[in-house]
Design an enzyme around this catalytic site. Sequence first.
Site, short mmCIF file in Angstrom:
data_model
loop_
_atom_site.label_atom_id
_atom_site.label_comp_id
_atom_site.label_asym_id
_atom_site.label_seq_id
_atom_site.Cartn_x
_atom_site.Cartn_y
_atom_site.Cartn_z
N GLU A 10 4.12 10.03 1.22
CA GLU A 10 5.22 10.61 0.44
C GLU A 10 6.10 11.42 1.40
O GLU A 10 5.66 11.77 2.49
CB GLU A 10 4.65 11.54 -0.64
CG GLU A 10 3.83 10.81 -1.67
CD GLU A 10 3.35 11.71 -2.80
OE1 GLU A 10 3.72 12.91 -2.82
OE2 GLU A 10 2.61 11.20 -3.66
N ARG A 26 12.84 -13.10 39.84
CA ARG A 26 13.93 -12.22 40.29
C ARG A 26 13.81 -11.95 41.79
O ARG A 26 12.77 -11.51 42.27
CB ARG A 26 13.85 -10.91 39.51
CG ARG A 26 14.80 -9.84 39.97
CD ARG A 26 16.22 -10.17 39.61
NE ARG A 26 17.13 -9.07 39.96
CZ ARG A 26 18.44 -9.19 39.91
NH1 ARG A 26 19.00 -10.33 39.53
NH2 ARG A 26 19.20 -8.16 40.22
N GLU A 76 -0.19 4.04 9.90
CA GLU A 76 -1.65 3.95 9.65
C GLU A 76 -2.41 5.03 10.42
O GLU A 76 -3.48 4.80 10.97
CB GLU A 76 -2.17 2.55 9.96
CG GLU A 76 -1.44 1.52 9.09
CD GLU A 76 -2.27 0.31 8.75
OE1 GLU A 76 -3.51 0.41 8.77
OE2 GLU A 76 -1.67 -0.73 8.42
N GLY A 105 17.70 -3.25 34.99
CA GLY A 105 18.75 -3.10 33.97
C GLY A 105 18.71 -4.18 32.92
O GLY A 105 19.05 -3.96 31.76
N GLY A 107 6.72 14.44 1.48
CA GLY A 107 6.07 15.68 1.90
C GLY A 107 4.62 15.50 2.29
O GLY A 107 3.90 16.48 2.51
N PHE A 135 0.85 -1.18 0.00
CA PHE A 135 0.00 0.00 0.00
C PHE A 135 0.89 1.24 0.00
O PHE A 135 1.66 1.44 0.94
CB PHE A 135 -0.85 -0.07 1.27
CG PHE A 135 -1.80 1.07 1.49
CD1 PHE A 135 -3.08 1.04 0.95
CD2 PHE A 135 -1.43 2.15 2.28
CE1 PHE A 135 -3.97 2.07 1.18
CE2 PHE A 135 -2.33 3.18 2.53
CZ PHE A 135 -3.61 3.14 1.97
C1 FAD Z 1 7.73 1.44 9.68
C2 FAD Z 1 6.77 2.25 8.89
C3 FAD Z 1 5.99 1.63 7.95
C4 FAD Z 1 5.09 2.37 7.18
N1 FAD Z 1 4.37 1.74 6.20
C5 FAD Z 1 3.62 2.49 5.34
C6 FAD Z 1 2.98 1.89 4.21
O1 FAD Z 1 3.05 0.67 4.03
N2 FAD Z 1 2.31 2.66 3.36
C7 FAD Z 1 2.20 4.01 3.53
O2 FAD Z 1 1.57 4.65 2.72
N3 FAD Z 1 2.77 4.62 4.61
C8 FAD Z 1 3.49 3.89 5.50
N4 FAD Z 1 4.11 4.50 6.58
C9 FAD Z 1 3.97 5.92 6.75
C10 FAD Z 1 3.15 6.33 7.96
O3 FAD Z 1 1.80 6.04 7.78
C11 FAD Z 1 3.43 7.83 8.22
O4 FAD Z 1 4.74 7.91 8.73
C12 FAD Z 1 2.43 8.45 9.13
O5 FAD Z 1 1.19 8.58 8.51
C13 FAD Z 1 2.90 9.83 9.63
O6 FAD Z 1 3.33 10.64 8.59
P1 FAD Z 1 4.73 11.41 8.71
O7 FAD Z 1 5.74 10.42 9.09
O8 FAD Z 1 4.96 12.17 7.48
O9 FAD Z 1 4.55 12.39 9.93
P2 FAD Z 1 3.93 13.86 9.91
O10 FAD Z 1 2.63 13.83 9.23
O11 FAD Z 1 4.95 14.80 9.44
O12 FAD Z 1 3.67 14.10 11.45
C14 FAD Z 1 4.68 14.56 12.37
C15 FAD Z 1 4.01 14.82 13.71
O13 FAD Z 1 3.06 15.86 13.58
C16 FAD Z 1 1.79 15.44 14.01
N5 FAD Z 1 0.76 16.07 13.20
C17 FAD Z 1 0.70 16.17 11.85
N6 FAD Z 1 -0.41 16.81 11.50
C18 FAD Z 1 -1.07 17.14 12.62
C19 FAD Z 1 -2.30 17.80 12.92
N7 FAD Z 1 -3.08 18.26 11.94
N8 FAD Z 1 -2.68 17.91 14.20
C20 FAD Z 1 -1.90 17.43 15.20
N9 FAD Z 1 -0.74 16.80 14.99
C21 FAD Z 1 -0.33 16.66 13.71
C22 FAD Z 1 1.81 13.94 13.82
O14 FAD Z 1 0.85 13.31 14.66
C23 FAD Z 1 3.23 13.64 14.23
O15 FAD Z 1 3.30 13.59 15.63
C24 FAD Z 1 4.97 3.76 7.39
C25 FAD Z 1 5.75 4.38 8.38
C26 FAD Z 1 6.64 3.64 9.12
C27 FAD Z 1 7.47 4.34 10.15
#
Ligand code: FAD
Lengths: 266, 380
Positions: free
Chosen positions: B126, B268, B364, B341, B128, B122
């Site tokens: 991206e 323990r 997700e 520890g 950004g 899935f």
């Molecule tokens: C191991 C792993 C596997 C993944 N697998 C998939 C996959 O299979 N397919 C896929 O499409 N994606 C995948 N992802 C992506 C994942 O879903 C995203 O990382 C996630 O949705 C968060 O997006 P971001 O990392 O860009 O964080 P950001 O959106 O940049 O968020 C950064 C912080 O800001 C907060 N924030 C952002 N907007 C708001 C708001 N409006 N109000 C309050 N807080 C906010 C967030 O909660 C977070 O704490 C994966 C990520 C990881 C780490």
Amino acid sequence: MRIYVCVKQVPDTSGKVAVNENGTLDRASMATIINPDDMSAMEAALRIKDETGCQVTAVTMGPPPAEGMLRELIAMGADDGVLISGREFGGSDTFATSQIVAGALSHLGVGEEDIIFCGRQAIDGDTAQVGPQIAEKLNLPQVTYAAAIEKDGKVLKVRRLLEDGYMTVEVQTPCLITCVKELNEPRYMTVKGILECYKKPVAVLDFEALKDEPLIDLDTIGLKGSPTNIFRSFTPPQKGAGQMLAGSPQEMVNELAGQLAAKHVI
Amino acid sequence: MILSREHELMRKNFRNFAETEFTTEIQEELDRNGGFNWEVWEKIARYGFAGTKIPVEYGGQGGDYLAYALMNEEFSRVCPVLAIYANTPNSLGGGPLLACGNEEQLKKYLTPAAKGEKHIVFALTEPGAGSDPGSMTTKATPDGDYYILNGRKCFISGAPIADYAIVYARTNPALRGAKGISMFIVDMHLEGVSCGKPEPKMGISGYPTSDIVFDNVRVHKDDLLGPLDRGYAVAMKTLDGGRLGVAAQSLGIAQGALEEAVSYAKERKQFGKPISYNQGVSFMLADMATEIEAARNLIYSAAQAKDSDAKDASIQCSMAKYYASEMANRVCGKAIQIHGGYGFIKEYKVERLYRDARVMTLYEGTSQVQQIVISRSLLK
Ligand SMILES: Cc1cc2nc3c(=O)[nH]c(=O)nc-3n(C[C@H](O)[C@H](O)[C@H](O)COP(=O)(O)OP(=O)(O)OC[C@H]3O[C@@H](n4cnc5c(N)ncnc54)[C@H](O)[C@@H]3O)c2cc1C
């Protein structure tokens, strides 16, 4: 063609073992599992079913909760189950049990192409007697300790696992084969199988259904009729850990002789 | 919650499979070296776990959401990586297909995924566009019978081993946000598709995560999934099933950590007695168990809401994911505290569970995104 698989629900000996005052196992208070060798017997039957599409029936004698085990075997791939259950059958030893199971199998009908699979032995009694006794009572050829089975029409080529080697035997259906765990790796249930397992038939054969079977002698079944009387049950003391010797044969012999001498054995 | 006898049997079977097949050696090897264990995958496929929740007519097992939650819980109790293996085709991979696929697409893509013959992943996020997928820049431009796909997805679970990906791309630059986005089924072997290096991660190392780059990839219009320009909106409705899966993974991790903590606390000894004799320790265990049970009931109830198409099912899934993932992090923290520890040392399983739990509040939909979803439903 139909394959009967004789199975037994046994106490999970990896848990706590409880014994009744009369020496028999307190099964109600112990967790149960499907006897491991019987799982190999079921897998052997299911592999033949995978190839031939034959019917596989799981047969057990036990208290009503043993139905749960039959459902699990159906969820693995068996077509149906038969539960032999009645107060009159309770406490049966191997002689009595094999009579009742043989009576039930003959009641169900063993055809020309049919096979009966059993586990080699149950982990609670460890007798390895019920399978062979069923075969004797049904007057069928038997092959014990099957570690490999090849089926070609009505002929089965069975590799027997013996203490000091293998023996390959050919046998014709109808026959009875007892299986050891080296035979195969039993499959897991599937979600689909589980969803269907309570919809498939499980027949109950009680005392009423079997009492007129010629193979069953009503005087020699159940706790009272069984020739075996349990004198005492106990948990044997743990054996100490063994010791492996290393080195050349000469060195190992010297070491062993030295240790035996030190203990005044020799 | 009292489960039906079928669901009880499923739990027993999932647990037996996980405990027998996903050995500590496999878990530790994957945690150390990353990659993917194909032998385990082959067994998952053989027993149909890749299709637990997919209908029988498409090669699945026909289980319900509760069955799916139980699988994630029990697999994750042994190791969340195993849960993720079996989860992907059932949720984010297969979900959009089930929701929007036509008969041909279902036969071609869902059936092999359900049988574990092909891997389907899935691709939404991206660099950004994370919490705000509407800002995605990947685009698909029509060209005769094809769409030309350009862009970059990141953090895609399973990308390095995938055969197919569900890819979201902007098809209408004039529309904004979730509008103007469509879904495509992209064959990962097409020219112009490439994956980045697997990301070195804090946890769940046994399932590779990487970028996918699309460079003028020609996707046939038959592989457009769902309605043009509205695919994303439709798919959003199916995301709650995935959230339920993550909630159940969190639950399993927490249960695993609790069991480790209980046995350690009994073993323990300090000050001449087992540490469990101190209320400071035993009350921590009580809190952990209580939170776990609360999460379990919330998750099973959300699963049943999904199974009966209840109106609030989607919100319940968000609540379950939000609560269970945060709970798992609290519980793993306490499990380490109880280990002292030793909990900080890799030899102890809680160390790994703590790291594996961390992603649960992120992917997700982060906890904050779940809070947005839940609060919006209250304030609308
Ligand atoms: C191991 C792993 C596997 C993944 N697998 C998939 C996959 O299979 N397919 C896929 O499409 N994606 C995948 N992802 C992506 C994942 O879903 C995203 O990382 C996630 O949705 C968060 O997006 P971001 O990392 O860009 O964080 P950001 O959106 O940049 O968020 C950064 C912080 O800001 C907060 N924030 C952002 N907007 C708001 C708001 N409006 N109000 C309050 N807080 C906010 C967030 O909660 C977070 O704490 C994966 C990520 C990881 C780490």
